[in-house]
Design a protein around this motif. Sequence first.
Motif, PDB file in Angstrom:
ATOM      1  N   THR A 138       0.837  -1.208   0.000  1.00  0.00           N
ATOM      2  CA  THR A 138       0.000   0.000   0.000  1.00  0.00           C
ATOM      3  C   THR A 138       0.866   1.250   0.000  1.00  0.00           C
ATOM      4  OG1 THR A 138      -1.706  -1.202   1.222  1.00  0.00           O
ATOM      5  CG2 THR A 138      -1.875   1.197   1.179  1.00  0.00           C
ATOM      6  N   ALA A 139       1.921   1.244   0.797  1.00  0.00           N
ATOM      7  CA  ALA A 139       2.822   2.396   0.842  1.00  0.00           C
ATOM      8  C   ALA A 139       3.416   2.682  -0.533  1.00  0.00           C
ATOM      9  CB  ALA A 139       3.931   2.155   1.861  1.00  0.00           C
ATOM     10  N   ALA A 140       3.783   1.632  -1.240  1.00  0.00           N
ATOM     11  CA  ALA A 140       4.355   1.807  -2.582  1.00  0.00           C
ATOM     12  C   ALA A 140       3.317   2.384  -3.540  1.00  0.00           C
ATOM     13  CB  ALA A 140       4.879   0.471  -3.106  1.00  0.00           C
ATOM     14  N   ARG A 141       2.074   1.909  -3.453  1.00  0.00           N
ATOM     15  CA  ARG A 141       1.024   2.430  -4.342  1.00  0.00           C
ATOM     16  C   ARG A 141       0.758   3.912  -4.072  1.00  0.00           C
ATOM     17  NH1 ARG A 141      -1.642  -2.500  -3.112  1.00  0.00           N
ATOM     18  NH2 ARG A 141      -3.125  -1.409  -1.764  1.00  0.00           N
ATOM     19  N   VAL A 142       0.735   4.282  -2.805  1.00  0.00           N
ATOM     20  CA  VAL A 142       0.503   5.682  -2.440  1.00  0.00           C
ATOM     21  C   VAL A 142       1.644   6.561  -2.958  1.00  0.00           C
ATOM     22  CG1 VAL A 142       0.388   7.262  -0.468  1.00  0.00           C
ATOM     23  CG2 VAL A 142      -0.982   5.167  -0.463  1.00  0.00           C
ATOM     24  N   ARG A 143       2.868   6.075  -2.802  1.00  0.00           N
ATOM     25  CA  ARG A 143       4.031   6.832  -3.314  1.00  0.00           C
ATOM     26  C   ARG A 143       3.963   6.979  -4.826  1.00  0.00           C
ATOM     27  NH1 ARG A 143       8.284   4.728  -5.638  1.00  0.00           N
ATOM     28  NH2 ARG A 143       7.995   2.673  -4.679  1.00  0.00           N
TER      29      ARG A 143
ATOM     30  N   LEU B 213       7.778  -3.619  15.405  1.00  0.00           N
ATOM     31  CA  LEU B 213       8.889  -2.775  14.954  1.00  0.00           C
ATOM     32  C   LEU B 213       9.978  -3.592  14.274  1.00  0.00           C
ATOM     33  CD1 LEU B 213       9.206  -0.419  18.067  1.00  0.00           C
ATOM     34  CD2 LEU B 213       7.857  -0.062  15.998  1.00  0.00           C
ATOM     35  N   GLY B 214       9.557  -4.650  13.567  1.00  0.00           N
ATOM     36  CA  GLY B 214      10.508  -5.527  12.899  1.00  0.00           C
ATOM     37  C   GLY B 214      10.639  -5.247  11.413  1.00  0.00           C
ATOM     38  N   GLU B 215      10.977  -6.289  10.658  1.00  0.00           N
ATOM     39  CA  GLU B 215      11.288  -6.131   9.246  1.00  0.00           C
ATOM     40  C   GLU B 215      10.105  -5.665   8.406  1.00  0.00           C
ATOM     41  OE1 GLU B 215      14.233  -6.100   7.582  1.00  0.00           O
ATOM     42  OE2 GLU B 215      14.890  -6.011   9.662  1.00  0.00           O
ATOM     43  N   ASP B 216       8.877  -5.998   8.826  1.00  0.00           N
ATOM     44  CA  ASP B 216       7.713  -5.527   8.071  1.00  0.00           C
ATOM     45  C   ASP B 216       7.656  -3.997   8.060  1.00  0.00           C
ATOM     46  OD1 ASP B 216       6.948  -8.072   7.446  1.00  0.00           O
ATOM     47  OD2 ASP B 216       5.371  -8.206   8.967  1.00  0.00           O
ATOM     48  N   LEU B 217       7.970  -3.402   9.210  1.00  0.00           N
ATOM     49  CA  LEU B 217       7.979  -1.943   9.287  1.00  0.00           C
ATOM     50  C   LEU B 217       9.106  -1.368   8.442  1.00  0.00           C
ATOM     51  CD1 LEU B 217       6.891   0.706  10.423  1.00  0.00           C
ATOM     52  CD2 LEU B 217       8.361   0.371  12.416  1.00  0.00           C
ATOM     53  N   ARG B 218      10.253  -1.999   8.483  1.00  0.00           N
ATOM     54  CA  ARG B 218      11.375  -1.526   7.665  1.00  0.00           C
ATOM     55  C   ARG B 218      10.999  -1.550   6.189  1.00  0.00           C
ATOM     56  NH1 ARG B 218      16.674  -1.125   8.822  1.00  0.00           N
ATOM     57  NH2 ARG B 218      16.476  -2.481  10.654  1.00  0.00           N
ATOM     58  N   ARG B 219      10.366  -2.645   5.750  1.00  0.00           N
ATOM     59  CA  ARG B 219       9.970  -2.749   4.349  1.00  0.00           C
ATOM     60  C   ARG B 219       8.927  -1.691   3.991  1.00  0.00           C
ATOM     61  NH1 ARG B 219      10.830  -8.358   5.277  1.00  0.00           N
ATOM     62  NH2 ARG B 219       8.705  -8.638   6.072  1.00  0.00           N
ATOM     63  N   LEU B 220       8.004  -1.413   4.918  1.00  0.00           N
ATOM     64  CA  LEU B 220       6.991  -0.383   4.669  1.00  0.00           C
ATOM     65  C   LEU B 220       7.649   0.983   4.472  1.00  0.00           C
ATOM     66  CD1 LEU B 220       3.629   0.063   6.538  1.00  0.00           C
ATOM     67  CD2 LEU B 220       5.081   2.004   6.030  1.00  0.00           C
ATOM     68  N   ILE B 221       8.568   1.337   5.354  1.00  0.00           N
ATOM     69  CA  ILE B 221       9.244   2.633   5.254  1.00  0.00           C
ATOM     70  C   ILE B 221      10.049   2.713   3.961  1.00  0.00           C
ATOM     71  CG2 ILE B 221      11.027   4.100   6.279  1.00  0.00           C
ATOM     72  CD1 ILE B 221      10.024   3.154   9.038  1.00  0.00           C
ATOM     73  N   GLN B 222      10.732   1.641   3.620  1.00  0.00           N
ATOM     74  CA  GLN B 222      11.504   1.638   2.379  1.00  0.00           C
ATOM     75  C   GLN B 222      10.599   1.760   1.160  1.00  0.00           C
ATOM     76  OE1 GLN B 222      13.704  -2.032   2.810  1.00  0.00           O
ATOM     77  NE2 GLN B 222      15.438  -1.027   3.805  1.00  0.00           N
ATOM     78  N   ALA B 223       9.446   1.079   1.205  1.00  0.00           N
ATOM     79  CA  ALA B 223       8.503   1.153   0.085  1.00  0.00           C
ATOM     80  C   ALA B 223       7.916   2.559  -0.037  1.00  0.00           C
ATOM     81  CB  ALA B 223       7.390   0.132   0.275  1.00  0.00           C
ATOM     82  N   ALA B 224       7.640   3.186   1.103  1.00  0.00           N
ATOM     83  CA  ALA B 224       7.100   4.552   1.081  1.00  0.00           C
ATOM     84  C   ALA B 224       8.087   5.526   0.460  1.00  0.00           C
ATOM     85  CB  ALA B 224       6.736   4.992   2.494  1.00  0.00           C
ATOM     86  N   LYS B 225       9.361   5.290   0.676  1.00  0.00           N
ATOM     87  CA  LYS B 225      10.403   6.184   0.170  1.00  0.00           C
ATOM     88  C   LYS B 225      10.970   5.753  -1.187  1.00  0.00           C
ATOM     89  CE  LYS B 225      13.314   7.860   3.108  1.00  0.00           C
ATOM     90  NZ  LYS B 225      14.358   8.075   4.134  1.00  0.00           N
ATOM     91  N   GLY B 226      10.600   4.558  -1.611  1.00  0.00           N
ATOM     92  CA  GLY B 226      11.115   4.061  -2.878  1.00  0.00           C
ATOM     93  C   GLY B 226      12.560   3.637  -2.806  1.00  0.00           C
ATOM     94  N   THR B 227      12.975   3.180  -1.609  1.00  0.00           N
ATOM     95  CA  THR B 227      14.371   2.777  -1.435  1.00  0.00           C
ATOM     96  C   THR B 227      14.525   1.277  -1.271  1.00  0.00           C
ATOM     97  OG1 THR B 227      14.213   3.142   0.974  1.00  0.00           O
ATOM     98  CG2 THR B 227      15.006   4.973  -0.387  1.00  0.00           C
TER      99      THR B 227
END
Length: 246
Positions: free
Chosen positions: A208-213, A231-245
């Motif tokens: 979802t974060a990637a689609r919004v970005r 606060l594990g890897e799922d959150l890290r992946r979400l933040i990275q997807a939101a930023k496109g990194t």
Amino acid sequence: MKVKDYIHERVEGGTMHMTLLDPAKQSPERAAEMASVAEGMGTDAIMVGGSTGVTQENLDATIVAIKRKVKVPVIYFPSGAHAISPYADALYFMSMLNSAALENVILQQVAAAPIVKRFGVEPLSMGYIVVEPGMKVGEVGKAKPIPRSEPGTAAAFALAAEYLGMGLVYLEAGSGAPQAVPEEMISLCKRTISIPLIVGGGIRDAETAARVRKAGADIVVTGTVVEDSDLGEDLRRLIQAAKGTS
């Protein structure tokens, strides 16, 4: 550097991610731990605020604790003039543009303005637009949520915000919303305005974060998922997807 300049500099280089923490939902110490973890995962700023339960005491304590742990800006996301913290790096000086209550469009801001000036907190002018379903913030704010099927209405509100001189536009589906703001609505608003576009509510996973970005959000906000996660890897992946990194 002013927070406004920080935001503009960051969005010129790509999409930002901001982490929203509600001071009424955990202790200041826990909020500071969560903020520190999110910073380590790449979040660009910490927002502090909530629709209900925010007091001067829990707000100040939470912001002070977070600022001891992080270097990214801490921005207050206010629910009204009853609690304004002098410890925040900045606050959204925001008008809920589609509220049916004049209180939320301008009167709370009139009450808050002298306090903000006295505290010397940097105000970030923002047009706040509630999108269906709106959730608790829509209920508390007496919003008339923009129907999900009316991207043109959202874009008109966003453009009005820019023409009124506001520096940011925030499309809000509401904390805990079952779905994020529709991609078509995000895209049209992005094409319509020239100021940064913030999108929050219903963003629970990296997809979802990637689609919004990709739809055009300049800043992606996540809150409930941070508070409810381990606060594990799922959150890290979400933040990275939101930023496109990712």
